[in-house]
Design a protein around this motif. Sequence first.
Motif, PDB file in Angstrom:
ATOM      1  N   VAL A 173     -27.789  47.485  50.319  1.00 11.47           N
ATOM      2  CA  VAL A 173     -26.701  47.906  49.434  1.00 11.47           C
ATOM      3  C   VAL A 173     -25.870  46.698  48.997  1.00 11.47           C
ATOM      4  O   VAL A 173     -25.534  46.545  47.817  1.00 11.47           O
ATOM      5  N   MET A 174     -25.550  45.833  49.948  1.00  9.94           N
ATOM      6  CA  MET A 174     -24.693  44.674  49.637  1.00  9.94           C
ATOM      7  C   MET A 174     -25.364  43.696  48.685  1.00  9.94           C
ATOM      8  O   MET A 174     -24.693  42.880  48.054  1.00  9.94           O
ATOM      9  N   SER A 175     -26.714  43.747  48.587  1.00  7.02           N
ATOM     10  CA  SER A 175     -27.414  42.817  47.706  1.00  7.02           C
ATOM     11  C   SER A 175     -27.598  43.362  46.294  1.00  7.02           C
ATOM     12  O   SER A 175     -28.054  42.630  45.414  1.00  7.02           O
ATOM     13  N   GLN A 176     -27.252  44.646  46.078  1.00  6.86           N
ATOM     14  CA  GLN A 176     -27.379  45.194  44.726  1.00  6.86           C
ATOM     15  C   GLN A 176     -26.370  44.516  43.798  1.00  6.86           C
ATOM     16  O   GLN A 176     -25.204  44.324  44.185  1.00  6.86           O
ATOM     17  N   LEU A 178     -24.411  45.207  41.183  1.00  6.60           N
ATOM     18  CA  LEU A 178     -23.099  45.796  40.913  1.00  6.60           C
ATOM     19  C   LEU A 178     -22.230  45.803  42.160  1.00  6.60           C
ATOM     20  O   LEU A 178     -21.041  45.447  42.124  1.00  6.60           O
ATOM     21  N   VAL A 179     -22.821  46.220  43.281  1.00  5.65           N
ATOM     22  CA  VAL A 179     -22.065  46.274  44.538  1.00  5.65           C
ATOM     23  C   VAL A 179     -21.683  44.862  44.988  1.00  5.65           C
ATOM     24  O   VAL A 179     -20.557  44.623  45.443  1.00  5.65           O
ATOM     25  N   LYS A 180     -22.618  43.932  44.817  1.00  4.20           N
ATOM     26  CA  LYS A 180     -22.351  42.548  45.225  1.00  4.20           C
ATOM     27  C   LYS A 180     -21.184  41.963  44.441  1.00  4.20           C
ATOM     28  O   LYS A 180     -20.299  41.298  45.010  1.00  4.20           O
ATOM     29  N   SER A 181     -21.169  42.220  43.145  1.00  5.66           N
ATOM     30  CA  SER A 181     -20.073  41.723  42.313  1.00  5.66           C
ATOM     31  C   SER A 181     -18.740  42.352  42.719  1.00  5.66           C
ATOM     32  O   SER A 181     -17.708  41.671  42.816  1.00  5.66           O
ATOM     33  N   LYS A 182     -18.773  43.651  42.997  1.00  3.41           N
ATOM     34  CA  LYS A 182     -17.561  44.369  43.412  1.00  3.41           C
ATOM     35  C   LYS A 182     -17.042  43.824  44.748  1.00  3.41           C
ATOM     36  O   LYS A 182     -15.837  43.554  44.901  1.00  3.41           O
ATOM     37  N   LEU A 183     -17.957  43.639  45.705  1.00  9.02           N
ATOM     38  CA  LEU A 183     -17.542  43.147  47.017  1.00  9.02           C
ATOM     39  C   LEU A 183     -17.029  41.717  46.942  1.00  9.02           C
ATOM     40  O   LEU A 183     -16.085  41.352  47.665  1.00  9.02           O
ATOM     41  N   SER A 184     -17.634  40.886  46.078  1.00 11.21           N
ATOM     42  CA  SER A 184     -17.157  39.507  45.930  1.00 11.21           C
ATOM     43  C   SER A 184     -15.711  39.499  45.449  1.00 11.21           C
ATOM     44  O   SER A 184     -14.880  38.710  45.929  1.00 11.21           O
ATOM     45  N   PRO A 207     -15.613  50.192  53.753  1.00 16.85           N
ATOM     46  CA  PRO A 207     -15.551  51.504  53.089  1.00 16.85           C
ATOM     47  C   PRO A 207     -16.555  51.648  51.949  1.00 16.85           C
ATOM     48  O   PRO A 207     -17.133  52.728  51.757  1.00 16.85           O
ATOM     49  N   VAL A 208     -16.773  50.560  51.200  1.00 17.45           N
ATOM     50  CA  VAL A 208     -17.730  50.619  50.089  1.00 17.45           C
ATOM     51  C   VAL A 208     -19.160  50.737  50.618  1.00 17.45           C
ATOM     52  O   VAL A 208     -19.944  51.573  50.151  1.00 17.45           O
ATOM     53  N   VAL A 209     -19.481  49.926  51.609  1.00 13.79           N
ATOM     54  CA  VAL A 209     -20.852  49.910  52.138  1.00 13.79           C
ATOM     55  C   VAL A 209     -21.169  51.212  52.853  1.00 13.79           C
ATOM     56  O   VAL A 209     -22.248  51.797  52.673  1.00 13.79           O
ATOM     57  N   PHE A 210     -20.229  51.704  53.663  1.00 17.80           N
ATOM     58  CA  PHE A 210     -20.506  52.920  54.447  1.00 17.80           C
ATOM     59  C   PHE A 210     -20.766  54.115  53.528  1.00 17.80           C
ATOM     60  O   PHE A 210     -21.638  54.945  53.806  1.00 17.80           O
ATOM     61  N   ALA A 211     -20.009  54.209  52.440  1.00 17.88           N
ATOM     62  CA  ALA A 211     -20.221  55.319  51.503  1.00 17.88           C
ATOM     63  C   ALA A 211     -21.624  55.276  50.905  1.00 17.88           C
ATOM     64  O   ALA A 211     -22.224  56.320  50.632  1.00 17.88           O
ATOM     65  N   LEU A 450     -37.046  53.723  49.673  1.00 23.09           N
ATOM     66  CA  LEU A 450     -35.811  52.985  49.957  1.00 23.09           C
ATOM     67  C   LEU A 450     -36.040  51.480  49.886  1.00 23.09           C
ATOM     68  O   LEU A 450     -35.194  50.723  49.397  1.00 23.09           O
ATOM     69  N   SER A 451     -37.190  51.051  50.399  1.00 22.53           N
ATOM     70  CA  SER A 451     -37.487  49.616  50.404  1.00 22.53           C
ATOM     71  C   SER A 451     -37.757  49.098  48.995  1.00 22.53           C
ATOM     72  O   SER A 451     -37.321  47.996  48.638  1.00 22.53           O
ATOM     73  N   MET A 452     -38.457  49.888  48.176  1.00 18.66           N
ATOM     74  CA  MET A 452     -38.895  49.428  46.859  1.00 18.66           C
ATOM     75  C   MET A 452     -37.821  49.595  45.794  1.00 18.66           C
ATOM     76  O   MET A 452     -37.763  48.817  44.814  1.00 18.66           O
ATOM     77  N   ALA A 453     -36.947  50.602  45.988  1.00 13.91           N
ATOM     78  CA  ALA A 453     -35.990  50.941  44.930  1.00 13.91           C
ATOM     79  C   ALA A 453     -35.038  49.792  44.626  1.00 13.91           C
ATOM     80  O   ALA A 453     -34.716  49.533  43.453  1.00 13.91           O
ATOM     81  N   VAL A 454     -34.575  49.099  45.659  1.00  9.75           N
ATOM     82  CA  VAL A 454     -33.598  48.031  45.445  1.00  9.75           C
ATOM     83  C   VAL A 454     -34.182  46.934  44.553  1.00  9.75           C
ATOM     84  O   VAL A 454     -33.583  46.520  43.553  1.00  9.75           O
TER      85      VAL A 454
END
Length: 581
Positions: A173-176, A178-184, A207-211, A450-454
């Motif tokens: 999740v953290m490597s996606q 959009l999420v990576k940009s948000k977390l940065s 909170p972002v990752v757990f959701a 799950l593995s391939m989708a990212v």
Amino acid sequence: MFAQFTRVARWCLVLLLCVPVLAGLVGVAFPALGYFPAIGANTLSLDVFKTLFSLKDIWQMVWLSLFTGVGSTLLAIAGAFLLLASFYQSNWLNKIQGLLSPFLVFPHAGAAIALLFVFSPSGVFARIAAVGTNAAIPGAGDAFFPNDPWGLSVLLALSLKELPFIILMALSVMSQPLVKSKLSGYIKVGTALGYSPVATFFKLVMPVVFAQIKLPILAVLVFATSNVEIPLILGGNNPSTLAVAIMHWFNHIDLSMRLLASSAAVLQVAVSGGALLLLLGAERVVIYVGRKRLAKGNRRFFDSFVHGAAHGTVALYIALIGAVIYSVLMYSIAKQWAYPDLFPEGTTLLHWRTAVETLATPLSNSLLLGILVSTSAIALVLFTLESEHLKPVGKNAERAFSVSLFLPLLVPGVAFLYGLVWFQQLVLQDAVWFHTYIAHMVYVVPYVFLSMAVAYRKFDIRYAMVAQSLGKTPWQVFYHVKLPSLFSAIMVAWALGLAISFSQYLPTLLASGGTIATITTEAVASVSGSSTRLTAVFVIIQAIMPLVGFLMAWYLPAALVKPSDKVRSLKKKSRAVLHGA
């Protein structure tokens, strides 16, 4: 044409995941209500449930399932987030991920047996503690590991096995993008306001990752409350967890016991559902307390404790991996290894020769099933992911697809697999390999997806747009542009599917009726009926099989795309020209 084909593949994937689970639940519900024509039970009633709840140990079984399942999941979540909080801004995170990988790919049965070698009263840690003494092996009642009546052994093994999976999901999740940009952005804000890295993680990042990983965590919880392999090997027998009792009742020679097993399977669904409610309730409490703490504005969040616990967890895994490797290798070649000696008295290859003679068929069965299941799963998942681009669906349909994807993981396997077997006996009764193949696909496809989708969703769509602008069809773009670009990720997903297929114990045992022996079914059977040394050989083979798959995934793409000598020479000439040589 190709777009329609991907849409059909998407529907096939949904049907593959939903039909066996729903059919299995129906197949269990009728016997639970007393309807089982094979033994002359043709009346619907609740008498079977009355018999079940009148059993002496039934509530103790329910408690053990809840305690080990909820406790291990909470422990795994806590350990995973402590590691992420301490190392998420460090290069050590990739090394820790590599360190935990062996536990991720190790089958549950193999992991339980390996922990048995390490933590048992005569295990490696007990031998180290007894160095220089003439201590005798502690009695069965003097040690808590294994087979303790409180379920602590099972709780420990499940938490050690599930922690790497939660970390993998969180990192995905953290490597996606959009999420990576948000977390940065959050991390920069937290740092600018003077929050420590640990406080920033727990107050802004977690909170972002757990959701995003809540659904995989719920799947872990359901698996932990209904797992069979680990409680069967490490858990107590009087009473056992509910899932183990269900398995024994279903396999009982008296067919009338299947009524009791079916009602217990329905109870298992309720137990897993109750565990889900407990976890969701705990999440609400954490959110409430977290908001209170967030308002106080503390710039630190138990930083010393978090770093200490994270480093302690890493040290524990390093010690465990070292001890497991040493113990299984020594047991597999030991001629005699008396307690409390650290080294065996003499070595022999007799156990390996015995294993090679007896495991030829189980090994070939495991490889054939694994390759068939993993290859077809990756093809189905790739076409399904491609349909997201060619034939996107609405938000409600996307949400329904996500739920169906996790359906086999959110319903206890021990609850629907027996019902599925009942249906399989009605349809294509003799197609044992087909039934086993379907049972494996139900568990392999979600993990492969799950593995391939990212990786698939991170693919730069501009390459496809350029190809389409040059007149290429969707199939040509998919085959000539996307597949070569994603070959490395495809191989990793394929290896993961292979590892999941190798680890299946209950689906193989039930769908095949015990007629298809695999390395995992033989390893579990060997714990109670074979020698420790032969069991150690089984564990090593169980570890090597998925490892070979991942080695192929890591090195094959690099070898296949390695530039030829001719190309390299042309590149050298080009560089020489550019430098004016």
